[in-house]
Write an enzyme that holds these catalytic residues in place. Structure first.
Site, PDB file in Angstrom:
ATOM      1  N   GLU A  63      12.848   3.346   0.387  1.00 13.20           N
ATOM      2  CA  GLU A  63      12.165   3.818   1.604  1.00 13.20           C
ATOM      3  C   GLU A  63      13.077   3.728   2.831  1.00 13.20           C
ATOM      4  OE1 GLU A  63       9.125   5.189   1.329  1.00 13.20           O
ATOM      5  OE2 GLU A  63       9.193   4.765  -0.810  1.00 13.20           O
ATOM      6  N   PHE A  76       0.858  -1.194   0.000  1.00 12.57           N
ATOM      7  CA  PHE A  76       0.000   0.000   0.000  1.00 12.57           C
ATOM      8  C   PHE A  76       0.890   1.239   0.000  1.00 12.57           C
ATOM      9  CE2 PHE A  76      -2.257   3.422   2.231  1.00 12.57           C
ATOM     10  CZ  PHE A  76      -3.416   3.483   1.471  1.00 12.57           C
ATOM     11  N   GLY A  77       0.648   2.147  -0.965  1.00  9.31           N
ATOM     12  CA  GLY A  77       1.391   3.406  -1.047  1.00  9.31           C
ATOM     13  C   GLY A  77       0.469   4.577  -0.765  1.00  9.31           C
ATOM     14  N   TYR A  78       0.958   5.531   0.029  1.00  5.34           N
ATOM     15  CA  TYR A  78       0.133   6.690   0.389  1.00  5.34           C
ATOM     16  C   TYR A  78       0.834   8.018   0.108  1.00  5.34           C
ATOM     17  CZ  TYR A  78       3.294   6.414   4.311  1.00  5.34           C
ATOM     18  OH  TYR A  78       4.440   6.346   5.051  1.00  5.34           O
ATOM     19  N   GLY A  79       2.132   7.954  -0.264  1.00  7.05           N
ATOM     20  CA  GLY A  79       2.894   9.174  -0.535  1.00  7.05           C
ATOM     21  C   GLY A  79       3.391   9.114  -1.967  1.00  7.05           C
ATOM     22  N   SER A  80       4.707   9.210  -2.137  1.00  8.44           N
ATOM     23  CA  SER A  80       5.242   9.160  -3.507  1.00  8.44           C
ATOM     24  C   SER A  80       4.942   7.823  -4.183  1.00  8.44           C
ATOM     25  CB  SER A  80       6.745   9.431  -3.507  1.00  8.44           C
ATOM     26  OG  SER A  80       7.430   8.395  -2.851  1.00  8.44           O
TER      27      SER A  80
HETATM   28  C1  SIN Z   1       4.550   5.801   0.548  1.00  6.74           C
HETATM   29  O1  SIN Z   1       4.439   6.486  -0.466  1.00  6.74           O
HETATM   30  O2  SIN Z   1       3.730   4.879   0.767  1.00  6.74           O
HETATM   31  C2  SIN Z   1       5.648   5.985   1.547  1.00  6.74           C
HETATM   32  C3  SIN Z   1       6.199   7.363   1.633  1.00  6.74           C
HETATM   33  C4  SIN Z   1       6.879   7.854   0.382  1.00  6.74           C
HETATM   34  O3  SIN Z   1       7.702   7.126  -0.194  1.00  6.74           O
HETATM   35  O4  SIN Z   1       6.588   8.966  -0.042  1.00  6.74           O
END
Ligand code: SIN
Length: 187
Positions: free
Chosen positions: A99, A24-28
């Site tokens: 990460e 699951f990704g929530y940022g980039s």
């Molecule tokens: C994410 O995107 O899930 C983790 C934070 C990032 O890499 O920006």
């Protein structure tokens, strides 16, 4: 905890016998999928909210002048929208490096709306050495506007995330407030 989490993450999950794992990704990770995936689906996780409280030494800042990037904090009853990817286990070798600045992998239930699955999510918790913590959203925007690193400007990270959330039809008041302050600073 050190801000370099590569070796800690390598020992956190046993992928033996698995052909694929949900991430699951929530940022980039929503807008920059620089890894192969078998399937991609919009998803939510429950009990978490995005915050720009993690320092970035390696992507959107430097060790001397860290940028601010997204992490998750626990908020009972909250929902966090993002993008889920089904990936081969070997993809975590790349993701753990990407990460590495303070993020640890955690197991979480994923909600696709019409189905559920278990997945992994990278979260930077407040005990990591790169943690910056809370600040007013306008101050976060000023910090972001002044930061950049090897992956580009910190502003680009925020603006692309806000745009990606809109494309998913999702609103995030924290991200949109920082975006609003950034655009005001730019005007
Ligand atoms: C994410 O995107 O899930 C983790 C934070 C990032 O890499 O920006």
């Amino acid at each position: 905890m050190s801000h370099d989490t590569i070796s800690a993450n390598r020992h956190r999950h046993d992928f033996s016998g698995r052909d694929s794992v949900w991430l699951f990704g929530y940022g980039s990770l929503i807008y920059k999928a620089d890894f192969p995936f078998l399937e991609r689906r919009a998803a939510h996780i429950h009990g978490w909210e995005r915050r720009f409280w993690q320092g970035s030494h390696d992507h959107r800042g430097t060790p001397a002048s860290p940028g601010r990037v997204a992490t998750l904090i626990e908020v009972p009853g909250a929902e966090c929208a993002g993008m889920a990817y089904r990936v081969a286990p070997q993809v975590f070798e790349h993701l753990d490096v990407r990460e590495k600045n303070g993020y640890l992998r955690f197991t979480t239930p994923l909600d696709f709306g019409d189905a559920q699955a278990e997945g992994l999510v990278y979260i930077a918790t407040e005990d990591n050495a790169a943690w910056l913590g809370p600040a007013p959203e306008e101050a976060i925007a000023r910090h972001v506007a002044a930061s950049s690193g090897p992956s580009g400007s910190n502003s680009e990270y925020v603006l692309r995330l806000a745009e990606a959330l809109r494309k998913l039809g999702q609103a995030d008041p924290h991200v949109f407030a920082i975006e609003h302050h950034l655009r005001a600073l730019d005007a």
